[in-house]
Motif scaffolding. Structure first.
Motif, PDB file in Angstrom:
ATOM      1  N   ALA B   4       8.709   9.266  -1.213  1.00  0.00           N
ATOM      2  CA  ALA B   4       8.178   8.759   0.062  1.00  0.00           C
ATOM      3  C   ALA B   4       8.507   9.792   1.131  1.00  0.00           C
ATOM      4  O   ALA B   4       9.634  10.303   1.176  1.00  0.00           O
ATOM      5  N   HIS B  27       3.998   9.454  -1.343  1.00  0.00           N
ATOM      6  CA  HIS B  27       3.510   8.440  -0.406  1.00  0.00           C
ATOM      7  C   HIS B  27       3.946   8.824   1.005  1.00  0.00           C
ATOM      8  O   HIS B  27       5.124   9.047   1.241  1.00  0.00           O
ATOM      9  N   ASN B  57      -1.858   9.179  -0.344  1.00  0.00           N
ATOM     10  CA  ASN B  57      -1.428   7.804  -0.077  1.00  0.00           C
ATOM     11  C   ASN B  57      -0.831   7.754   1.322  1.00  0.00           C
ATOM     12  O   ASN B  57       0.286   8.220   1.527  1.00  0.00           O
ATOM     13  N   TYR B  59       0.257   5.548   4.778  1.00  0.00           N
ATOM     14  CA  TYR B  59       0.696   4.215   5.210  1.00  0.00           C
ATOM     15  C   TYR B  59       1.126   4.278   6.675  1.00  0.00           C
ATOM     16  O   TYR B  59       1.560   5.316   7.151  1.00  0.00           O
ATOM     17  N   MET B  65       4.622   0.260   1.501  1.00  0.00           N
ATOM     18  CA  MET B  65       4.778   1.379   0.561  1.00  0.00           C
ATOM     19  C   MET B  65       5.491   0.905  -0.703  1.00  0.00           C
ATOM     20  O   MET B  65       6.280  -0.034  -0.661  1.00  0.00           O
TER      21      MET B  65
END
Lengths: 312, 312
Positions: B4, B27, B57, B59, B65
């Motif tokens: 992430a 992400h 991806n 967010y 997430m």
């Protein structure tokens, strides 16, 4: 008594004009403004009262000036390398050089040129600008503190010639204080000059912007405390109460660009040695470091060099 | 492993894009750029090789997430008050938070949120700018130094997960160094960051302008020596040779606006606590004053406040 004014900028022009208006014999040294002032005289605008002197004694060379009883040094200290040439022709044998400049150690330099017994110092609290050739705008304050120079800056007491000069200035409407200890008076003035002149240039700020911000205010106070340590290293003692007064006074002043900030904005050289370099040096010689003042000095030297490069 | 990336600016965007291109599951958390990046992906320009990731991806909320093995904190430290909300949803139980921020003490803050055994620090030597939403210009350097966080910053040695993460980054073309002592690595980075970030803002100067001026150069060195004293107060020792290397290296670098100067010029808040406030505080707690660094900190706080007032 006769007066020579070396340097007819805001400070020399204002005080010299006041002295001449009161009836004294005054002689002005100028450079680029000489012709203009010789023809058109001096114009003073002041909240006290505007006045014009249509005719003044204007010179571009001290060799052409009469020898005077009091020779007032009103140049910027950045011009002081000229003093060994400028001073000798214009000081009477029993005359005195009155240094009306900021900072530390200048009287000792002058004494090496004219002798130990012919030097006095004066600290001006004056807010004035030169707005054109021979045209001076007086904004606020005008008091001068006078003190005798003695070798090694031992306290010189109050002399007869101090009183004489004070009487002339007071007759011209300039309030005078007499200081028994010139060196103490000089350090006390640095308590204000070092933080506000330095930070106004480095942080591009007026006195009121500095006083309105917590961090800047704390830094001002830290710098003042270092000035007190510097004075202590020369056995001069400045009470805490004096710092509080300076801070209070500055909060209450109207928003003000310092003289160093004015010089910087007009790309003139800054008076860094007199106000920063010399105090740091004498403290260091006595084994005392002033690291926050040293930081400002290093920053200002960088900014001054860059500022004047940009000029050319 | 899954990654992430919290904060998809120049740093998070560049490293995250490199990781995704190498085949890893990545992400990205974004704020204002989220819609744009969700639709158009990320564009990287780099002297190594330009590339586009048409699909990423993206967010705008860590609650949406998936939980990841490695959560990279790539926000500015001025956003760290958001971490208690952002981190918990996105870190796997056996995952780790990798703090890729400048300055001191951040890992300890993160450990209070996710626990002592789930934090690592990384020091990035990266020169990159975000030039538009999802558009990052990589200019120079990219190496990261990794280190384990342990309570009280005791030297954590080289762990298995450090090697794992290093392998992922190296597979993505990012050179990695492993540090046995994260705190020493952080202080060594401050040797550069404190003088150059601070003075570039205060004196409006590039690194080469500072190095070309004697006074500024001396001040840089004085500040570096104070950083060494700060490190010493935490029992970390930085050799003189390292300072000489940093100075030499900076002289040879191309003219460079520091990250703090970029932030200042774009009127973004400066990372003053991480880079100045925290180091000053831990040194002071150990009884060590760093007066020149403290002067810069006070000046920067004034300038930062004024800069952002001017923004509104």
């Amino acid at each position: 008594m006769s007066y020579a004014i070396l340097g007819t900028g805001a400070l020399g022009g204002y005080y010299g004009a006041c002295l001449q208006r009161s009836g004294l014999d005054v002689h002005f040294l100028l450079r680029s403004d000489c012709d203009r002032v010789r023809t058109h005289g001096l114009v003073i605008e002041s909240p006290d009262d505007d006045f014009t002197l249509p005719q003044v004694n204007a010179y571009n060379d001290t060799a052409k000036m009469p020898q005077c009883d009091v020779v007032v040094v009103a140049l910027k200290t950045t011009q002081n390398h000229l003093l060994p040439k400028l001073l000798p022709p214009v000081v009477k044998d029993d005359g005195v050089v009155l240094v009306l400049q900021n900072g530390l150690g200048i009287e000792a330099e002058v004494a090496r040129i004219v002798g130990n017994n012919r030097v006095m110092g004066g600290l001006c609290f004056l807010c004035a600008n030169k707005v054109g050739a021979g045209h001076i705008l007086h904004l606020d304050y005008k008091e001068i503190t006078l003190g005798e120079y003695t070798p090694n800056y031992l306290a010189g007491g109050i002399s007869a010639r101090m009183r004489q000069i004070a009487a002339d200035f007071e007759g011209a409407g300039i309030p005078i204080k007499l200081a028994e200890d010139l060196l103490l008076a000089r350090w006390k003035k640095l308590v204000w000059n070092i933080p506000y002149n330095g930070l106004s240039v480095i942080l591009d700020a007026t006195t009121n912007e500095l006083m309105a911000d917590n961090s800047a205010c704390n830094l001002v106070e830290d710098l003042m405390r270092e000035v007190v340590l510097g004075a202590q290293s020369q056995e001069r003692h400045i009470a805490d109460k004096f710092l509080v007064q300076m801070l209070d006074h500055t909060v209450k002043m109207k928003p003000y660009r310092t003289s160093m900030k004015l010089d910087y904005d007009q790309k003139r050289p800054l008076e860094l040695e007199a106000i920063f370099g010399n105090p740091l040096q004498v403290a260091r010689n006595a084994g005392v470091d002033l690291p926050k003042i040293a930081t400002l000095y290093q920053q200002l030297k960088f900014l001054d060099a860059k500022n004047r490069q940009a000029n050319f």
